[in-house]
Every structure is written in structure tokens, then in C-alpha cells.
Design a protein around this motif. Sequence first.
Motif, PDB file in Angstrom:
ATOM      1  N   LEU A 147      -9.547   4.022   9.458  1.00 38.45           N
ATOM      2  CA  LEU A 147      -8.501   3.553   8.833  1.00 38.45           C
ATOM      3  C   LEU A 147      -8.406   3.500   7.443  1.00 38.45           C
ATOM      4  CD1 LEU A 147      -5.326   3.040   9.039  1.00 38.45           C
ATOM      5  CD2 LEU A 147      -5.876   0.758   9.231  1.00 38.45           C
ATOM      6  N   TYR A 148      -7.899   4.192   6.643  1.00 40.36           N
ATOM      7  CA  TYR A 148      -7.927   4.153   4.982  1.00 40.36           C
ATOM      8  C   TYR A 148      -6.948   2.716   4.809  1.00 40.36           C
ATOM      9  CZ  TYR A 148      -7.841   4.630   0.004  1.00 40.36           C
ATOM     10  OH  TYR A 148      -7.808   4.643  -1.263  1.00 40.36           O
ATOM     11  N   THR A 149      -7.728   1.699   3.976  1.00 37.04           N
ATOM     12  CA  THR A 149      -6.869   0.691   3.735  1.00 37.04           C
ATOM     13  C   THR A 149      -6.748   0.231   2.269  1.00 37.04           C
ATOM     14  OG1 THR A 149      -8.972  -0.512   3.446  1.00 37.04           O
ATOM     15  CG2 THR A 149      -8.324  -0.692   5.845  1.00 37.04           C
ATOM     16  N   GLY A 150      -7.000   1.076   1.565  1.00 33.33           N
ATOM     17  CA  GLY A 150      -6.459   0.888   0.073  1.00 33.33           C
ATOM     18  C   GLY A 150      -7.516   0.822  -1.056  1.00 33.33           C
ATOM     19  N   VAL A 151      -7.291   0.183  -2.101  1.00 39.29           N
ATOM     20  CA  VAL A 151      -8.277  -0.015  -3.153  1.00 39.29           C
ATOM     21  C   VAL A 151      -8.548  -1.452  -3.696  1.00 39.29           C
ATOM     22  CG1 VAL A 151      -8.405   0.505  -5.518  1.00 39.29           C
ATOM     23  CG2 VAL A 151      -6.893   2.095  -4.205  1.00 39.29           C
ATOM     24  N   GLY A 152      -9.762  -1.734  -3.739  1.00 42.40           N
ATOM     25  CA  GLY A 152     -10.162  -2.838  -4.233  1.00 42.40           C
ATOM     26  C   GLY A 152     -10.486  -4.049  -3.333  1.00 42.40           C
ATOM     27  N   GLU A 153     -10.612  -5.337  -3.787  1.00 42.86           N
ATOM     28  CA  GLU A 153     -11.168  -6.373  -2.830  1.00 42.86           C
ATOM     29  C   GLU A 153     -10.152  -6.613  -1.473  1.00 42.86           C
ATOM     30  OE1 GLU A 153     -13.946  -8.269  -2.655  1.00 42.86           O
ATOM     31  OE2 GLU A 153     -14.503  -6.581  -4.214  1.00 42.86           O
ATOM     32  N   SER A 154      -8.814  -6.389  -1.818  1.00 47.51           N
ATOM     33  CA  SER A 154      -7.911  -6.877  -0.583  1.00 47.51           C
ATOM     34  C   SER A 154      -8.102  -5.629   0.518  1.00 47.51           C
ATOM     35  CB  SER A 154      -6.533  -6.890  -0.961  1.00 47.51           C
ATOM     36  OG  SER A 154      -6.076  -5.700  -1.680  1.00 47.51           O
ATOM     37  N   ALA A 155      -8.277  -4.439  -0.049  1.00 45.31           N
ATOM     38  CA  ALA A 155      -8.582  -3.475   1.079  1.00 45.31           C
ATOM     39  C   ALA A 155      -9.988  -3.509   1.634  1.00 45.31           C
ATOM     40  CB  ALA A 155      -8.419  -2.042   0.305  1.00 45.31           C
TER      41      ALA A 155
ATOM     42  N   ALA B  99      -4.179 -10.536   0.607  1.00 48.35           N
ATOM     43  CA  ALA B  99      -5.504 -10.457   0.479  1.00 48.35           C
ATOM     44  C   ALA B  99      -6.288  -9.639   1.399  1.00 48.35           C
ATOM     45  CB  ALA B  99      -6.120 -11.673   0.436  1.00 48.35           C
ATOM     46  N   GLY B 100      -5.547  -8.986   2.403  1.00 43.85           N
ATOM     47  CA  GLY B 100      -6.074  -8.508   3.461  1.00 43.85           C
ATOM     48  C   GLY B 100      -6.923  -9.338   4.666  1.00 43.85           C
TER      49      GLY B 100
ATOM     50  N   TRP C  13       0.889  -1.137   0.002  1.00 42.78           N
ATOM     51  CA  TRP C  13      -0.137  -0.245  -0.003  1.00 42.78           C
ATOM     52  C   TRP C  13       0.971   1.223  -0.030  1.00 42.78           C
ATOM     53  CZ3 TRP C  13      -3.779  -1.560   4.125  1.00 42.78           C
ATOM     54  CH2 TRP C  13      -4.755  -2.639   3.569  1.00 42.78           C
ATOM     55  N   ALA C  14       1.582   1.388  -0.930  1.00 43.02           N
ATOM     56  CA  ALA C  14       2.482   2.567  -1.076  1.00 43.02           C
ATOM     57  C   ALA C  14       1.933   3.850  -1.680  1.00 43.02           C
ATOM     58  CB  ALA C  14       3.977   2.162  -1.860  1.00 43.02           C
ATOM     59  N   GLN C  15       1.030   3.530  -2.564  1.00 43.95           N
ATOM     60  CA  GLN C  15       0.467   4.533  -3.466  1.00 43.95           C
ATOM     61  C   GLN C  15      -1.019   4.979  -2.843  1.00 43.95           C
ATOM     62  OE1 GLN C  15       1.523   6.036  -6.316  1.00 43.95           O
ATOM     63  NE2 GLN C  15       3.391   4.198  -6.154  1.00 43.95           N
TER      64      GLN C  15
ATOM     65  N   TYR D 130     -12.273   2.294   2.305  1.00 44.92           N
ATOM     66  CA  TYR D 130     -11.337   1.921   1.100  1.00 44.92           C
ATOM     67  C   TYR D 130     -11.837   2.274  -0.106  1.00 44.92           C
ATOM     68  CZ  TYR D 130     -14.962  -1.499  -0.284  1.00 44.92           C
ATOM     69  OH  TYR D 130     -16.120  -2.301  -0.751  1.00 44.92           O
ATOM     70  N   THR D 131     -11.416   2.252  -1.360  1.00 39.92           N
ATOM     71  CA  THR D 131     -11.575   2.698  -2.545  1.00 39.92           C
ATOM     72  C   THR D 131     -12.024   1.443  -3.358  1.00 39.92           C
ATOM     73  OG1 THR D 131     -10.090   4.596  -2.496  1.00 39.92           O
ATOM     74  CG2 THR D 131     -11.217   3.823  -4.603  1.00 39.92           C
ATOM     75  N   PRO D 132     -13.485   1.220  -3.481  1.00 42.04           N
ATOM     76  CA  PRO D 132     -14.068   0.409  -4.463  1.00 42.04           C
ATOM     77  C   PRO D 132     -13.762   0.531  -5.863  1.00 42.04           C
ATOM     78  CG  PRO D 132     -15.888   1.727  -3.816  1.00 42.04           C
ATOM     79  CD  PRO D 132     -14.662   2.277  -3.278  1.00 42.04           C
ATOM     80  N   LEU D 133     -13.802  -0.645  -6.610  1.00 48.44           N
ATOM     81  CA  LEU D 133     -13.722  -0.536  -7.991  1.00 48.44           C
ATOM     82  C   LEU D 133     -15.067  -1.031  -8.713  1.00 48.44           C
ATOM     83  CD1 LEU D 133     -10.396  -2.892  -8.314  1.00 48.44           C
ATOM     84  CD2 LEU D 133     -10.536  -0.316  -8.264  1.00 48.44           C
TER      85      LEU D 133
END
Length: 376
Positions: A347-355, A318-319, A32-34, A142-145
Motif C-alpha cells: 500500500l502506498y502511504t504518501g510522502v515524508g515521516e507520517s507516511a 502522524a501516521g 493524502w489527496a495528492q 512511501y516517498t522519503p524526503l
Amino acid sequence: MLQRHMATTLLTVVITSVTTPSFAEAPLWESWAQPYPQRGEFAPSRQGSLQPRLQLAAYSTPAPLSNPIKQGLLDQARSLENKPQWQRSAPLGRTLVNKTLMETVQRLLNWQGALLPDALAQQFDLIPISSSNGKGHFTGYYTPLLEGSRIRTARFNVPVYSKPPNNLKNLSHADIARGALANKGLEVAWVDNAYLLYTAQLQGSARIHYTDNTTATLDYAGDNGHSFKSVASYLVSKGYKIGAMTHNNINQWLKNHPSVLFEVLTSNPRYIFFHETQNSPRTASGSLVIPGHTIAVDSRYIPHGSVLLAELPRLDAAGKNPNGTEWRILFAQDNGPAIKGDGRFDLYTGVGESASSATYSISGLHRVFMLVRKPT
């Protein structure tokens, strides 16, 4: 904001000695660097203009995103440099002056030791954070797709609306779902799943992949001014048999029961409007969201610009499947309407299913502290 998020983490606040790994060793967090977009129901960014300013001095060079800790510290420093140094924030909680917050960030930027309680205690006070019941309360976002189209098609027939003019901005969710905004040139995109659009509205942003193979960010542009009510809570109150109230379960149940889709989704009066951008939106404090490190707080209790240390589960790529715990540096950078009270974090966990999975996996009892530099 567990009216908007169904994953909850309770945090204990007792300090003990630990031998857990540092933040850099967790598989999921390493990826999760981006930074990615924020939730839309956060307060919009506001640039401070009060004087005098705290000077950023030698900390003005942006850090590479591969170093999220340094990036977050630089972001915190930049958010503090425009604020009066003797101004006190968080009137109901830790009433620290901005000068102390900046000195804490500067000392952390020069810190060469481990990011563990025993080591940090040499130069920092570790102040336990707790809610009224003695435990901290964590949720994740998180950010969904989404899959979408720039034009309406047989498959992509659910509109994503931009913010309407003032005379239409307070329409109810039910009115909008019935077509009150149709054919007014407000369609930003079209998607194929109304519940997944609700999920994006819940989180406040989404990444969308269009049929022409382009991608974009759908970012918060405003809301209809109505209060938020949880769809999951509505389903529970109606006695619908869904099982665990996860996004995937609800999505599948609604696919199997299309006759109640309108009823369920419009039980939430709030509707979020989006605009399309290629940029990553900013938090309420003006910084980009850093996955695994940015948190929303109630700034009446915990000031923006502060740095926290929390013990959270170590997750796989996969989170899922927590494997021990790790101490993580967190940055208080944002607000959320359901983040109320001391010890309440998102807490912001990232993007997509793993997040998405990670927002559930962080649930549990953990410890959390605010770091404050010791006087020299």
C-alpha cells in the motif's frame, strides 16, 4: 516488498458485519489527496495496443484529486479501456475478463451507497483474498524526503547517479560505492546521508530539497540488474544490536558506527539509478499513485484494474496510534518484485515521516475482498 519494506501487515479474509466508519473519516488518509511518485522497482508503464478496446464512455472527465476514490476509479477505467474486453487476466488467481472488471468499475462510479461490506454486497460479490497460509500479507511504501545539493560540497558528498551506458549498467553496488561511476557526468544530485539514499532507492523515488531552495522528484531510471537483499536482514544475520529494525533506528545506528556503513549498505547488491523530474511518475498500469489507495499486487493472481475493499487501521495525522479500523477502497495498479503470490499487497502511504510511520502502523490482521459486480 518486505525485502524492501520492514513494515508488514497480515490480512485475514473472513467476512463479518462491522460498524466501523467509512474511509472519509480518518485524519491521516484525509490528508493524502495528492498522488506522489511510485517505487522505482515497479515495472515501467506500458501502453496497451491490442484491439478491440473497452470504451470509457462517460467516464473520461478527470476527477478532482480531493476525491481520491473517484480518481482511482477513473484511472482503473482508463487502464482497462485499451485492453481486449474478453481477455482474461490473472491466470493463477481470479481469471476475470476485462469486460467484467470494467463493468465493476462503472457500477462503482455510479454507486450511491456506503463503502461498507453489507451495503456493497447488494450489487457486488465480495471475494475473499488470502495467501497460501490463509492470511493476506500487506506492506507499505512511501516517498522519503531528502536534503541535497546540485554540486558536491563538504556536507553533500554522496552521489546520486543517473542510468549509465550499457557497458557500465551492471556494475555491483560495491563497485559503484567505490567510485566506478565517478567523474563520468552521471551525477544527478548530491546528498548527505548514504543510508537515506538507500531508503530512497528502496522505495524507488524521493522528493529532494536542494540548497538553492528548489525541489524536485528523483524517480526510478533503472537498476544494475543485481538481486535485492535486505539491509535489515543483513544486520540481523550479523547480530548487530540495533533494537527494532525501523528506518530511524538503522539510520541512527549507522551514524554511530560509520566504520561499517560500506559493509552494511553494499550487502544489498542492487543499486537504483534516478532521473530528476518535476512530474509524478506513473504506475505499471499507467496511472498516478494515489496515497492510501494504490496497491501493488502480483498480477498473476489479482488483475490490474480490479478494485478491492480492505479493513485497515484508522491513523492519526502522524501516521501512528491506530484508533479502530475503517473500510478502504484500494486499486490494484502496480507490481513489485517482492510482491509474489495471492494475497500479497503493498500500500502506498504518501510522502515524508507520517507516511513512513504509516507503513508500520498498518501492520495487523485485517480483512480484504475483491469487488466484482453481480450479474444483472
